[in-house]
Design an enzyme around this catalytic site. Structure first.
Site, PDB file in Angstrom:
ATOM      1  N   LYS A 116       0.830  -1.200   0.000  1.00  0.00           N
ATOM      2  CA  LYS A 116       0.000   0.000   0.000  1.00  0.00           C
ATOM      3  C   LYS A 116       0.866   1.252   0.000  1.00  0.00           C
ATOM      4  O   LYS A 116       0.537   2.260  -0.633  1.00  0.00           O
ATOM      5  CB  LYS A 116      -0.943  -0.011   1.209  1.00  0.00           C
ATOM      6  CG  LYS A 116      -2.090  -1.003   1.092  1.00  0.00           C
ATOM      7  CD  LYS A 116      -3.000  -0.890   2.297  1.00  0.00           C
ATOM      8  CE  LYS A 116      -4.266  -1.726   2.114  1.00  0.00           C
ATOM      9  NZ  LYS A 116      -4.003  -3.139   1.968  1.00  0.00           N
ATOM     10  N   HIS A 235     -14.374  -3.094   9.096  1.00  0.00           N
ATOM     11  CA  HIS A 235     -13.663  -2.715   7.877  1.00  0.00           C
ATOM     12  C   HIS A 235     -13.837  -3.748   6.764  1.00  0.00           C
ATOM     13  O   HIS A 235     -13.104  -3.721   5.769  1.00  0.00           O
ATOM     14  CB  HIS A 235     -12.165  -2.507   8.137  1.00  0.00           C
ATOM     15  CG  HIS A 235     -11.878  -1.571   9.260  1.00  0.00           C
ATOM     16  ND1 HIS A 235     -12.234  -0.241   9.247  1.00  0.00           N
ATOM     17  CD2 HIS A 235     -11.291  -1.784  10.470  1.00  0.00           C
ATOM     18  CE1 HIS A 235     -11.877   0.320  10.375  1.00  0.00           C
ATOM     19  NE2 HIS A 235     -11.315  -0.584  11.151  1.00  0.00           N
ATOM     20  N   ARG A 292      -6.573  -8.394  -8.233  1.00  0.00           N
ATOM     21  CA  ARG A 292      -7.304  -9.660  -8.325  1.00  0.00           C
ATOM     22  C   ARG A 292      -8.772  -9.358  -8.572  1.00  0.00           C
ATOM     23  O   ARG A 292      -9.189  -8.208  -8.567  1.00  0.00           O
ATOM     24  CB  ARG A 292      -7.155 -10.445  -7.021  1.00  0.00           C
ATOM     25  CG  ARG A 292      -7.583  -9.645  -5.797  1.00  0.00           C
ATOM     26  CD  ARG A 292      -7.462 -10.427  -4.507  1.00  0.00           C
ATOM     27  NE  ARG A 292      -7.583  -9.602  -3.322  1.00  0.00           N
ATOM     28  CZ  ARG A 292      -8.713  -9.210  -2.760  1.00  0.00           C
ATOM     29  NH1 ARG A 292      -9.861  -9.572  -3.317  1.00  0.00           N
ATOM     30  NH2 ARG A 292      -8.730  -8.457  -1.683  1.00  0.00           N
TER      31      ARG A 292
END
Length: 672
Positions: A116, A235, A292
């Site tokens: 990230k 989340h 993906r």
């Protein structure tokens, strides 16, 4: 097109990939762990190979055994699904080195977007807006806390290599930062093998909107519009829909073009998702790119009419994308609900057990039609602590959002699951919630709608009690009340119908509804049956039809009021499915419960679910305050912290770090 495909995943995605591959005439190979030997995805494929023990690290995360299975079965390609090794650059490289097609992006693209932090740096150079934060390599806890202090709270700690909601913590104050960081790093290391994190300013009332992108090896790249994934718990996404409510054509184009630019920047090939966080004013910021296919891809398929898994396979075989950007259009509105084995009323804790009953809407289809089920388990399958507790995805389409929402409400009401706790009733409440219905969406919707989404339990009506009792009578051998039976003369001694040679028949049913005990008296005098509850007597008639072992279609009449339901008996539990709602009652055995009460150990803390002890913060003799963290369990790839319920002293610890514990096991003994 290759002829044999190995699916390096499990559950519903493996079933999904197998179906699309079979439509293309491709032979499929499943891999399975000990826990999945009799699973649905094994049955869905043409052949299957055992790859190891139930723990993912001993099976689905082992690239070597998966590649060996591909060689042994002659597979020319491997589809990684989502999760496990789907975004693992080492695995993608190993496939390339072995001469096997990896159905996914190039290794370089996975590497670029796999971190990230690195991805945000790349996007910053490309001019894509980013949320303010720290994405660097300095992982010193003190330094990270100083960065969070500078940003101002609340902040979000995120695993740099993470996804799927794992390794994420919202931190409200500087004092809470240290513990949250340690927990986040542990979960990141456990889930992804990398404890590196980044820190971002936590946006208030944001929406989570993602763009589906697709690219081929001929240089074509397009976006298949957006999905709104704002409704989340822990989340993790609960509801996904497409298109995003309130999305303007201009903003859709801007976000789509930004997503395509991100994909082109890393030489992307195949299916990918670029995720954005969107503020109420419409400003959007790049969050991450998932290299993906996503769990929520079916809503995109529903509104575009294209099979994205088929696209994956064709692109991996070297074919060009079948359409251009200009040829894509949106038809209707689609919503996906993730059906989980979990208990929403207890913080969405996963539920472990065997699905003794699992019935879906009879008109649901795999791909064609407006109601679709993507599932990886069947009745009789066991939800284990080793994997994500998803049972199925329910996807519906309507001409517009209101119609799609109405169809979702109806379809959820037709699903019957028994054997584990599920979130089906919660999902149905969510669909009719005022905030969701009006598309007042953000990632905090579930928390701010607590009162409507978690209403206090109301007492069940007499009609529900009567339906439950009718099913229990059917289990005893009475299919219907005497007034409904035919008049053929038979031996009365052979009839289990409550007939008495002189006098009346009487039976008391004690049913537990939550913590309330309901005593119902059923009597027969002559041909008439009477139902008495709370001293109120009503005439009682019923009829039951056996649908399957322990499953009945029941009709009852109390005085002049009729009710009907499907009723499932599971041990001493009675599940009444009526009007889209399930009511669960328990047959109360006073003697057995008295014995349990006498054996109950007081003052202990028990495991809320099966799992592994990964951290213990106290020792015998320690004094603790109410709310102190005592230990941390890991189950279903998530951490669960056990807190002290009150001030006290740790008397004894019953397990060590690394121990696997069962649901309800006593963990710690406390004294006041």
């Amino acid at each position: 097109m290759f002829t044999t495909l190995l699916i390096a995943n499990r559950g519903e995605i493996a079933c999904r990939v197998a179906a699309s591959a079979h439509r293309l005439g491709v032979r499929t190979v499943a891999v399975y762990s000990d826990a999945d030997a009799n699973s649905r995805h094994v049955a869905a494929c043409d052949t299957a190979v055992h790859i190891g023990a139930s723990e993912p690290r001993a099976s689905y995360l082992r690239a070597d055994v998966i590649l060996d299975a591909a060689h042994r079965t002659g597979a020319q390609a491997i589809h990684p699904g989502y999760g496990f090794l789907s975004e693992n650059e080492g695995f993608a490289q190993a496939c390339a080195d072995a001469g096997i097609i990896f159905v996914g992006p190039p290794v370089s693209a996975i590497a670029a977007m796999g971190s990230k932090s690195a991805a945000k740096t790349l996007m910053e150079k490309a001019g894509v807006p980013l949320v303010p934060g720290y994405h660097g390599d300095n992982q010193d806890p003190g330094f990270l806390q100083s960065q969070a202090d500078i940003m101002g709270y609340p902040v979000l700690i995120k695993a740099s290599a993470g996804g799927g909601g794992k390794g994420m913590r919202i931190v409200e104050s500087s004092a809470a930062f240290g513990d949250a960081l340690a927990s986040c790093k542990r979960e990141a290391a456990s889930s992804f093998g990398d404890e590196k994190v980044l820190i971002e300013r936590y946006l208030q009332k944001p929406r989570h909107i993602e763009i589906q992108v697709f690219a081929d090896t001929q240089g074509n790249c397009l976006y298949l519009f957006e999905r709104d994934c704002s409704v989340q718990r822990r989340h993790q996404k609960v509801i996904e829909e497409a298109p995003a409510p309130g999305m303007t054509a201009a903003r859709r184009r801007a976000m789509g073009e930004a997503a395509v630019a991100a994909a082109r920047a890393v030489g992307y090939v195949g299916a990918g998702t670029v995720e954005f966080i969107v503020e109420p004013d419409g400003c959007f910021y790049f969050m991450e790119m998932n290299t993906r296919l996503q769990v929520e891809h079916p809503v995109t398929e529903m509104i575009t009419g294209h099979d994205l898994v088929e696209w994956q396979l064709r692109v991996a075989a070297g074919e060009a994308l079948p359409v251009t950007q200009e040829q894509l259009s949106i038809t209707g509105h689609a919503i996906e609900a993730r059906i989980y084995a979990e208990n929403p009323e207890k913080g969405f804790l996963p539920s472990i057990g065997t699905l003794t009953t699992l019935n879906f809407p009879p008109h649901a289809a795999f791909q064609n039609g407006d109601i679709r089920i993507d599932g990886g388990v069947r009745a009789g399958d066991t939800i284990t602590p080793f994997y994500d507790p998803m049972i199925a995805k329910l996807i519906v389409r309507g001409a517009d959002r209101d119609q799609a929402r109405a169809r979702m409400v109806q379809a959820l009401g037709e699903i019957q699951g028994v054997g584990v706790q599920t979130n089906i009733a919660f999902l149905r409440r969510l669909m009719v919630d005022e905030a969701f219905a009006s598309a007042d969406l953000d990632t905090g919707l579930i928390d701010r709608q607590q009162d409507s989404l978690f209403p206090p339990a109301a007492p069940v009506p007499d009609s529900t009690l009567a339906l439950a009792i009718a099913a229990l009578l059917a289990r005893q051998g009475l299919a219907q009340s005497a007034v409904k039976q035919n008049t053929v003369h038979v031996d009365p001694w052979a009839q289990a119908d409550g007939w008495r040679i002189n006098g009346s028949y009487r039976q008391v049913f004690s049913l537990l509804e939550h913590d309330a005990l309901r005593d119902v008296h059923i009597t027969r005098s002559g041909q008439a049956w009477t139902y008495t509850h709370n001293d109120q007597a009503q005439s009682f008639e019923w009829h039951t039809e056996a649908l399957a072992p322990r499953q009945y279609r029941v009709r009852v009449r109390l005085d002049s009021s009729d009710a009907s339901a499907n009723v499932v008996l599971h041990g001493e539990s009675v599940h009444v499915f009526a009007d889209g709602v399930v009511q669960v009652l328990h047959v109360h055995d006073a003697v057995a419960h008295a014995q349990e009460d006498s054996n109950e150990h007081k003052g202990g803390l028990t495991a809320p679910m099966p799992g592994k002890i990964i951290s213990i913060s106290v020792r015998a003799g320690d004094k603790v305050k109410s709310g102190d963290a005592l230990l941390v369990m890991e189950a279903m790839k998530m951490e669960h912290t056990i807190h002290a319920p009150s001030d006290g002293t740790v008397e004894e610890l019953f397990f060590d770090v690394g121990d696997q514990v069962s649901d309800g096991a006593e963990l710690i003994a406390l004294t006041d």
